[in-house]
Design a protein around this motif. Structure first.
Motif, PDB file in Angstrom:
ATOM      1  N   SER A  28      40.369  41.347  47.089  1.00 55.35           N
ATOM      2  CA  SER A  28      41.487  40.861  46.288  1.00 55.35           C
ATOM      3  C   SER A  28      41.324  41.118  44.788  1.00 55.35           C
ATOM      4  O   SER A  28      42.248  40.844  44.029  1.00 55.35           O
ATOM      5  CB  SER A  28      41.664  39.351  46.519  1.00 55.35           C
ATOM      6  N   VAL A  29      40.166  41.642  44.357  1.00 53.42           N
ATOM      7  CA  VAL A  29      39.926  41.918  42.944  1.00 53.42           C
ATOM      8  C   VAL A  29      39.320  43.307  42.817  1.00 53.42           C
ATOM      9  O   VAL A  29      38.412  43.658  43.568  1.00 53.42           O
ATOM     10  CB  VAL A  29      38.968  40.877  42.318  1.00 53.42           C
ATOM     11  N   SER A  30      39.808  44.097  41.871  1.00 58.20           N
ATOM     12  CA  SER A  30      39.267  45.438  41.666  1.00 58.20           C
ATOM     13  C   SER A  30      37.819  45.357  41.190  1.00 58.20           C
ATOM     14  O   SER A  30      37.417  44.368  40.577  1.00 58.20           O
ATOM     15  CB  SER A  30      40.107  46.193  40.631  1.00 58.20           C
ATOM     16  N   PRO A  31      37.013  46.389  41.447  1.00 59.02           N
ATOM     17  CA  PRO A  31      35.589  46.327  41.076  1.00 59.02           C
ATOM     18  C   PRO A  31      35.348  46.080  39.588  1.00 59.02           C
ATOM     19  O   PRO A  31      34.488  45.274  39.225  1.00 59.02           O
ATOM     20  CB  PRO A  31      35.067  47.709  41.502  1.00 59.02           C
ATOM     21  N   VAL A  32      36.090  46.768  38.713  1.00 57.90           N
ATOM     22  CA  VAL A  32      35.855  46.614  37.275  1.00 57.90           C
ATOM     23  C   VAL A  32      36.232  45.207  36.819  1.00 57.90           C
ATOM     24  O   VAL A  32      35.485  44.546  36.085  1.00 57.90           O
ATOM     25  CB  VAL A  32      36.651  47.662  36.475  1.00 57.90           C
ATOM     26  N   LEU A  33      37.400  44.720  37.267  1.00 63.28           N
ATOM     27  CA  LEU A  33      37.833  43.375  36.886  1.00 63.28           C
ATOM     28  C   LEU A  33      36.917  42.323  37.499  1.00 63.28           C
ATOM     29  O   LEU A  33      36.646  41.289  36.875  1.00 63.28           O
ATOM     30  CB  LEU A  33      39.276  43.145  37.327  1.00 63.28           C
ATOM     31  N   LEU A  34      36.427  42.591  38.707  1.00 61.23           N
ATOM     32  CA  LEU A  34      35.502  41.652  39.343  1.00 61.23           C
ATOM     33  C   LEU A  34      34.248  41.483  38.489  1.00 61.23           C
ATOM     34  O   LEU A  34      33.807  40.356  38.226  1.00 61.23           O
ATOM     35  CB  LEU A  34      35.123  42.159  40.740  1.00 61.23           C
ATOM     36  N   GLY A  35      33.690  42.607  38.029  1.00 60.29           N
ATOM     37  CA  GLY A  35      32.520  42.520  37.165  1.00 60.29           C
ATOM     38  C   GLY A  35      32.814  41.762  35.887  1.00 60.29           C
ATOM     39  O   GLY A  35      32.007  40.944  35.425  1.00 60.29           O
ATOM     40  N   GLY A  36      33.999  42.001  35.303  1.00 65.56           N
ATOM     41  CA  GLY A  36      34.371  41.312  34.080  1.00 65.56           C
ATOM     42  C   GLY A  36      34.497  39.816  34.271  1.00 65.56           C
ATOM     43  O   GLY A  36      34.031  39.024  33.443  1.00 65.56           O
ATOM     44  N   LEU A  37      35.128  39.399  35.368  1.00 65.73           N
ATOM     45  CA  LEU A  37      35.296  37.971  35.626  1.00 65.73           C
ATOM     46  C   LEU A  37      33.964  37.286  35.922  1.00 65.73           C
ATOM     47  O   LEU A  37      33.744  36.130  35.543  1.00 65.73           O
ATOM     48  CB  LEU A  37      36.276  37.765  36.791  1.00 65.73           C
ATOM     49  N   TRP A 205      45.900  41.388  37.458  1.00 67.10           N
ATOM     50  CA  TRP A 205      45.179  40.121  37.428  1.00 67.10           C
ATOM     51  C   TRP A 205      45.336  39.407  38.770  1.00 67.10           C
ATOM     52  O   TRP A 205      46.433  39.338  39.316  1.00 67.10           O
ATOM     53  CB  TRP A 205      45.712  39.251  36.304  1.00 67.10           C
ATOM     54  N   PRO A 206      44.249  38.888  39.348  1.00 63.00           N
ATOM     55  CA  PRO A 206      44.351  38.205  40.648  1.00 63.00           C
ATOM     56  C   PRO A 206      44.980  36.833  40.497  1.00 63.00           C
ATOM     57  O   PRO A 206      45.136  36.328  39.372  1.00 63.00           O
ATOM     58  CB  PRO A 206      42.887  38.095  41.074  1.00 63.00           C
ATOM     59  N   PRO A 207      45.357  36.178  41.593  1.00 64.69           N
ATOM     60  CA  PRO A 207      45.864  34.801  41.525  1.00 64.69           C
ATOM     61  C   PRO A 207      44.847  33.891  40.838  1.00 64.69           C
ATOM     62  O   PRO A 207      43.633  34.128  40.903  1.00 64.69           O
ATOM     63  CB  PRO A 207      46.065  34.418  42.996  1.00 64.69           C
ATOM     64  N   LEU A 208      45.338  32.835  40.191  1.00 65.88           N
ATOM     65  CA  LEU A 208      44.472  31.949  39.420  1.00 65.88           C
ATOM     66  C   LEU A 208      43.327  31.364  40.250  1.00 65.88           C
ATOM     67  O   LEU A 208      42.184  31.352  39.774  1.00 65.88           O
ATOM     68  CB  LEU A 208      45.307  30.819  38.799  1.00 65.88           C
ATOM     69  N   PRO A 209      43.565  30.876  41.483  1.00 66.03           N
ATOM     70  CA  PRO A 209      42.436  30.333  42.260  1.00 66.03           C
ATOM     71  C   PRO A 209      41.352  31.383  42.507  1.00 66.03           C
ATOM     72  O   PRO A 209      40.154  31.059  42.452  1.00 66.03           O
ATOM     73  CB  PRO A 209      43.091  29.883  43.571  1.00 66.03           C
ATOM     74  N   THR A 210      41.759  32.635  42.752  1.00 70.53           N
ATOM     75  CA  THR A 210      40.780  33.700  42.983  1.00 70.53           C
ATOM     76  C   THR A 210      39.993  33.986  41.705  1.00 70.53           C
ATOM     77  O   THR A 210      38.771  34.155  41.734  1.00 70.53           O
ATOM     78  CB  THR A 210      41.475  34.980  43.464  1.00 70.53           C
ATOM     79  N   ALA A 211      40.694  34.040  40.573  1.00 67.01           N
ATOM     80  CA  ALA A 211      40.030  34.303  39.298  1.00 67.01           C
ATOM     81  C   ALA A 211      39.026  33.200  38.965  1.00 67.01           C
ATOM     82  O   ALA A 211      37.887  33.479  38.554  1.00 67.01           O
ATOM     83  CB  ALA A 211      41.063  34.430  38.182  1.00 67.01           C
TER      84      ALA A 211
END
Length: 347
Positions: A28-37, A205-211
Motif C-alpha cells: 500500500s506504500v511505494s518503496p521510496v515513500l515507505l523509507g521516508g515515512l 500519499w497513503p491513507p492516514l492510518p497506513t501512514a
C-alpha cells in the motif's frame, strides 16, 4: 553480558523485526515513500520523546568540536546513503541489492580499524567475518545469472554502504552525547529527504492510518533501534557494534518465517550457525593490558566506577547513573575493556 552488547543486539532485533513488517506495508506504500515515512516516524518520535523526558527543550550538550561530526553523520547517513540506495534499487535486482547491503558491516569495520585506529584482535575479526558470512548466505541470490550482473545500480548500492559506514564511524565521535538528539536529528533529516523524493517522483500519499502505522514501525525499528545503536557505540566502539548489528538479517528472516509463512532451506541454518559462532566469539572476548588514559573532560551518563572518582560542585541526590560535565585525570592501570568512550587509545 555487557550492557552495551545488549544494546547492540537490541538494535539489531528491532531493525530486523521492522523488515518483514515493512514488507507487508509495501502493498500500500511505494518503496521510496515507505523509507521516508519510516525515517520520519523515527525522527518525530525521538524528538518528541526527548522533549517529554526533559520537560521541554534542553541544550544538546554537544561540544563545538562535535557538531561537524554529527553534521557529517547526518549528511552521509541521512541524505547521501538513502538517496544512493533508492537510485541503486531502481537499477538492481532485489537479490543483488540484499547481498551488497551486507558490505556496510565490512566497510564500517575496515574504516574503524584503518582510518580511526580502533583496536581489533583476531577473535573480533573472525567473529565479524562469521556474522557477515551468515548474512551473505542468507541473501545470496538464487535466480539466474542476471541476478548477479553488476552495473551502475550495484555501484550506487555499494556507495550507500560506504556512506553508512562513514556515518557509523562519525556517529561514534559523538556517541557520548544525547543519543535521543543524535538519532532524532538523523531520522528527521532522512525522513524529510526521502519523503521529498517520493513526492517529486509522483508517489501518492497513503491513507492516514497506513501512514501513521508506518511511522510507528519507523519509530521502533529505526528510531529506538538507532538510539540503542548509539548507546552500543558508546560502550563497544564501531567495529564490534557493527558486527553485532549484522545479525539483523537473521532476525528478519526468522520473523519472516513465522509471520509471513516463508519457507527456509539449509542455507538458513548454516547462516544461523555462523552468526551464533560470531556472537559467541565476541561475547567471550577478553581484551586486557596496561593502558594510559589522557586527561579528558566530557558529559555523559555514568556511575562512580573506577573511571569516575570525582567530587561534585553541585547538590547531588546520590542517584546513578547521572550526567554532568566532569573531568578525568591522567591514569594508568590494567583491566579488561572495550574501545569505549574512555578507551580509545592506540596499541
Amino acid at each position: 553480558m555487557n550492557a552495551s552488547v545488549g544494546f547492540a543486539l537490541g538494535a539489531a532485533a528491532l531493525f530486523g523485526l521492522s523488515t518483514p513488517i515493512a514488507k507487508l506495508l509495501l502493498g500500500s506504500v511505494s518503496p521510496v515513500l515507505l523509507g521516508g515515512l519510516l525515517y520520519l516516524g523515527s525522527g518525530v518520535g525521538l524528538i518528541a520523546a526527548r522533549f517529554w523526558r526533559d520537560k521541554g527543550w534542553q541544550i544538546t550538550g554537544l561540544k563545538s568540536g562535535e557538531w561537524p561530526w554529527l553534521a557529517g553523520a547526518i549528511v552521509f547517513g541521512g541524505v547521501l546513503g538513502p538517496v544512493a540506495l533508492m537510485l541503486g534499487l531502481q537499477r538492481t535486482a532485489g537479490s543483488t541489492a540484499s547481498l551488497l547491503l551486507n558490505l556496510e558491516a565490512v566497510m564500517t569495520a575496515v574504516l574503524a580499524w584503518v582510518a580511526f585506529k580502533e583496536n581489533a584482535d583476531r577473535r573480533v575479526v573472525v567473529g565479524m567475518l562469521a556474522i557477515v558470512a551468515g548474512s551473505v548466505i542468507l541473501s545470496w541470490p538464487t535466480g539466474g545469472s542476471t541476478d548477479r550482473e553488476l552495473g551502475w545500480g550495484a555501484g550506487l548500492i555499494v556507495l550507500a554502504c560506504l556512506c553508512w559506514a562513514i556515518d557509523n564511524n562519525f556517529t561514534r565521535k559523538v556517541s557520548a552525547s544525547d543519543a535521543l538528539f543524535i538519532a532524532g536529528s538523523k531520522g528527521l533529516v532522512a525522513g524529510c529527504v526521502n519523503v521529498s523524493i517520493a513526492m517529486a517522483v509522483g508517489d501518492s500519499w497513503p491513507p492516514l492510518p497506513t501512514a501513521l502505522g508506518t511511522m510507528a514501525v519507523g519509530f521502533l525499528g529505526y528510531g529506538v533501534s538507532l538510539v540503542l545503536f548509539v548507546l552500543a557505540l558508546r560502550g563497544l566502539g564501531t567495529a564490534r557494534t557493527g558486527a553485532y548489528f549484522s545479525v539483523a538479517p537473521f532476525i528478519g528472516a526468522l520473523v519472516s518465517l513465522m509471520l509471513l509463512g516463508e519457507s527456509v532451506g539449509s542455507a538458513f541454518w548454516v547462516a544461523s550457525g555462523l552468526m551464533a559462532l560470531g556472537v559467541w566469539l565476541h561475547l567471550t572476548e577478553r581484551h586486557e593490558h596496561k593502558h594510559t588514559h589522557d586527561p579528558m573532560e566530557h558529559t555523559h551518563p555514568h556511575f562512580h566506577d573506577e573511571h569516575h572518582q570525582h567530587v561534585h560542585d553541585f547538590a547531588w541526590d546520590g542517584q546513578e547513573p547521572h550526567a554532568h560535565e566532569h573531568k578525568h585525570p591522567a591514569m594508568t592501570h590494567t583491566h579488561p575493556h572495550y574501545p569505549d568512550i574512555h578507551h580509545r587509545h592506540v596499541h
